[in-house]
Design an enzyme around this catalytic site. Structure first.
Site, PDB file in Angstrom:
ATOM      1  N   LYS A   1      12.784-110.805 -61.779  1.00 30.37           N
ATOM      2  CA  LYS A   1      11.594-111.339 -62.223  1.00 30.37           C
ATOM      3  C   LYS A   1      10.628-111.002 -61.118  1.00 30.37           C
ATOM      4  CE  LYS A   1       9.723-115.582 -64.193  1.00 30.37           C
ATOM      5  NZ  LYS A   1       9.734-116.899 -64.418  1.00 30.37           N
TER       6      LYS A   1
ATOM      7  N   SER B   1       9.016-118.447 -69.237  1.00 24.39           N
ATOM      8  CA  SER B   1       8.297-117.374 -68.314  1.00 24.39           C
ATOM      9  C   SER B   1       8.800-115.996 -68.051  1.00 24.39           C
ATOM     10  CB  SER B   1       7.560-117.977 -67.408  1.00 24.39           C
ATOM     11  OG  SER B   1       8.406-118.320 -66.260  1.00 24.39           O
TER      12      SER B   1
ATOM     13  N   SER C   1      12.351-121.801 -68.210  1.00 24.83           N
ATOM     14  CA  SER C   1      12.000-120.449 -68.194  1.00 24.83           C
ATOM     15  C   SER C   1      13.209-119.325 -68.123  1.00 24.83           C
ATOM     16  CB  SER C   1      10.987-120.103 -67.083  1.00 24.83           C
ATOM     17  OG  SER C   1       9.700-120.354 -67.406  1.00 24.83           O
TER      18      SER C   1
HETATM   19  N1  GLN Z   1       7.275-123.047 -70.103  1.00 20.25           N
HETATM   20  C1  GLN Z   1       7.158-124.037 -68.919  1.00 20.25           C
HETATM   21  C2  GLN Z   1       5.630-124.232 -68.328  1.00 20.25           C
HETATM   22  O1  GLN Z   1       5.030-123.578 -68.881  1.00 20.25           O
HETATM   23  C3  GLN Z   1       8.378-123.833 -67.816  1.00 20.25           C
HETATM   24  C4  GLN Z   1       7.868-122.686 -66.967  1.00 20.25           C
HETATM   25  C5  GLN Z   1       8.844-122.193 -65.991  1.00 20.25           C
HETATM   26  O2  GLN Z   1      10.018-122.726 -66.323  1.00 20.25           O
HETATM   27  N2  GLN Z   1       8.717-121.650 -65.234  1.00 20.25           N
HETATM   28  O3  GLN Z   1       5.733-124.358 -67.168  1.00 20.25           O
END
Ligand code: GLN
Length: 479
Positions: free
Chosen positions: A79, A154, A178
């Site tokens: 990532k 994400s 994420s």
């Molecule tokens: N979807 C969550 C957020 O927007 C988690 C994101 C993540 O785990 N990096 O913060």
């Protein structure tokens, strides 16, 4: 060879039987990934030189009869919030479009030391903020299973790369879901280890007390092997734990009969009926394998989303202060004063979601509001952790949905941040408590959309999680 059907064990067999060399495999993986990328936009960049050099080293080591490592020759993707020396790392942000890190993240060093072949960096929501990958400055990722739908976020690019079969394993990061949510949406395995199990050195900070690096793969065994390689104490990260890392593959062969599983009442409330039905089928499979399932209660769950969006934004507002046009980032072209340079750089560089979070985080930390919001959220975080600790007094692991619904359509939630935030209602709690949790494929909806089942375990007890997931997978999942 067909890259999309490979597992880590199959790669080793292929070498042993001389079906292909590591260089052959890397060449084919790169070709395939580049050819497929137009369909998903999962990769932001490929790293052919690095991949071929690593593959060549694996071939040479094997030719000399040496041990080339647990992941020898295995094509992996990382990532783009995880630093790679000499290889642009954008965090999905315009601000870092040209940022070339001077060092590798510890997790990347460990992957490569184990012989893995890094083929490219994957797309993600800007600074890992999002649940759909639509917040990337470099365009959204399409779900390989259903191209009109999001892959989740994400870490959407890593999940899509593995689902598409262009990488055997991948690294993602998880702050509030994420890894597990995109794994669930794309039908692959995603693992968020215990907080501190994997070094965060070289992971771009979003919310430091919640950030984890974890693994994606198509099988439980492969996800466990990737975690095996990256886990363990790292002197460069003071929060990385000095706990022994067991051999996770041992757990994969253990029987699950007699394990006590908790099914949290609060997690079953807002499910779509199809997701709920699949999770119920998954739980029935575990019962058939001899697990004892009982209903438990995690009463603070209702406050999880609010708690998370106070703590995560507070930490993000501080962490993102470093992108000021002086260090790391592209600088705004026109500015007469220093303050104006900061303002223009950040104003032009950050996308809407990052700005929203910086503003919210600055607000909850400000004098007069700190006690009402930030301090209160920290107290509720302690209650959420206590709920889990109490549950684990009577159960060995917890089984739950990953997301209330399967992959949604591109554009469907992008204008409604609150609806988007609810995607993470079942994943945020695990991060707030710092416990290990994972998503394992649990069947598909009538439309063919994958649904993941979440397994959560005690701190540093990834083995029990893998034991359950392994047995579940072997039993054929919920199908
Ligand atoms: N979807 C969550 C957020 O927007 C988690 C994101 C993540 O785990 N990096 O913060």
């Amino acid at each position: 060879m067909q890259v999309s059907s490979l597992t880590i064990d199959r790669v080793r067999q292929g070498f042993d039987k001389r079906e292909f060399s590591a260089v052959d495999l890397a060449t084919e993986a790169l070709r395939f990934a580049e050819a497929e990328n137009g369909k998903t936009n999962a990769y932001l960049r490929f790293s052919p030189e690095r991949a071929l050099a690593a593959a060549k080293a694996v071939d040479e080591k094997r030719a000399r009869g040496g041990n080339a490592g647990l992941l020898a020759g295995v094509p992996v993707a990382v990532k783009d919030v995880i630093l790679t020396k000499g290889l642009t790392t954008t965090c999905g942000s315009r601000l870092l479009e040209h940022y070339i890190p001077p060092y590798d993240a510890t997790a990347v060093v460990r992957l490569e030391q184990a012989g893995a072949v890094l083929i490219g960096k994957t797309n993600c929501d800007e600074f890992a903020m999002g649940s759909s990958n639509e917040n990337s400055a470099f365009g959204p990722v399409r779900n390989p299973v259903a191209p009109d739908r999001v892959p989740g976020g994400s870490s959407g690019g890593s999940a899509a790369a593995v689902a598409q079969g262009t990488a055997v394993g991948a690294l993602g990061s998880d702050t509030g879901g994420s890894i597990r949510q995109p794994a669930s949406f794309c039908g692959v395995v995603g693992v968020t280890p215990t907080y501190g199990r994997v070094s965060r050195y070289g992971l771009t900070a979003f919310a430091s007390s919640l950030d984890h690096i974890g693994s994606f793969a198509r099988t439980v065994r492969d996800a466990a092997l990737v975690l095996q390689v990256i886990a363990g104490r790292d002197p460069a990260d003071a929060t990385s734990a000095d706990a022994p890392v067991p051999d996770y593959t041992v757990a994969l062969n253990e029987d699950v009969a007699g394990l006590k599983l908790g099914l949290p009442r609060e997690y079953l409330k807002s499910l779509t009926s199809e997701t709920g039905g699949l999770i119920a089928r998954g739980v029935a499979v575990l019962e058939k394998l001899g697990c004892e399932v009982r209903e438990i209660s995690l009463p603070a769950t209702d406050y999880a989303v609010a708690t998370y969006y106070i703590i995560a934004t507070a930490e993000a507002s501080s962490n993102l202060a470093r992108y000021d046009g002086v260090r790391y980032t592209t600088r705004a072209e026109h500015a007469d004063t220093l303050a104006e340079m900061y303002r223009s750089t950040r104003g032009e560089g950050f996308g809407a979601e990052c700005k929203r979070r910086i503003m919210l985080g600055t607000y909850v930390l400000s004098h007069g509001y700190y006690d009402a919001y930030y301090l209160k959220a920290q107290k509720v975080r302690a209650l959420i952790a206590r709920d889990f600790a109490q549950a684990f007094e009577t159960v060995d692991a917890i089984v739950a949905p990953v997301s209330p619904f399967p992959a949604f359509r591109l554009g469907e939630k992008i204008d409604d941040p609150l609806a988007m935030y609810l995607s993470d209602i079942y994943t945020i709690t695990g991060d707030l408590a710092g416990i290990p949790c994972m998503s394992v494929p649990c069947g598909r909806t009538a439309e063919g959309l994958p649904v993941g089942m979440q397994i959560l375990a005690k701190h540093f007890d990834e083995s029990t999680m893998f034991r359950l997931a392994g047995a579940f997978e072997k039993a054929g999942g919920a199908d």
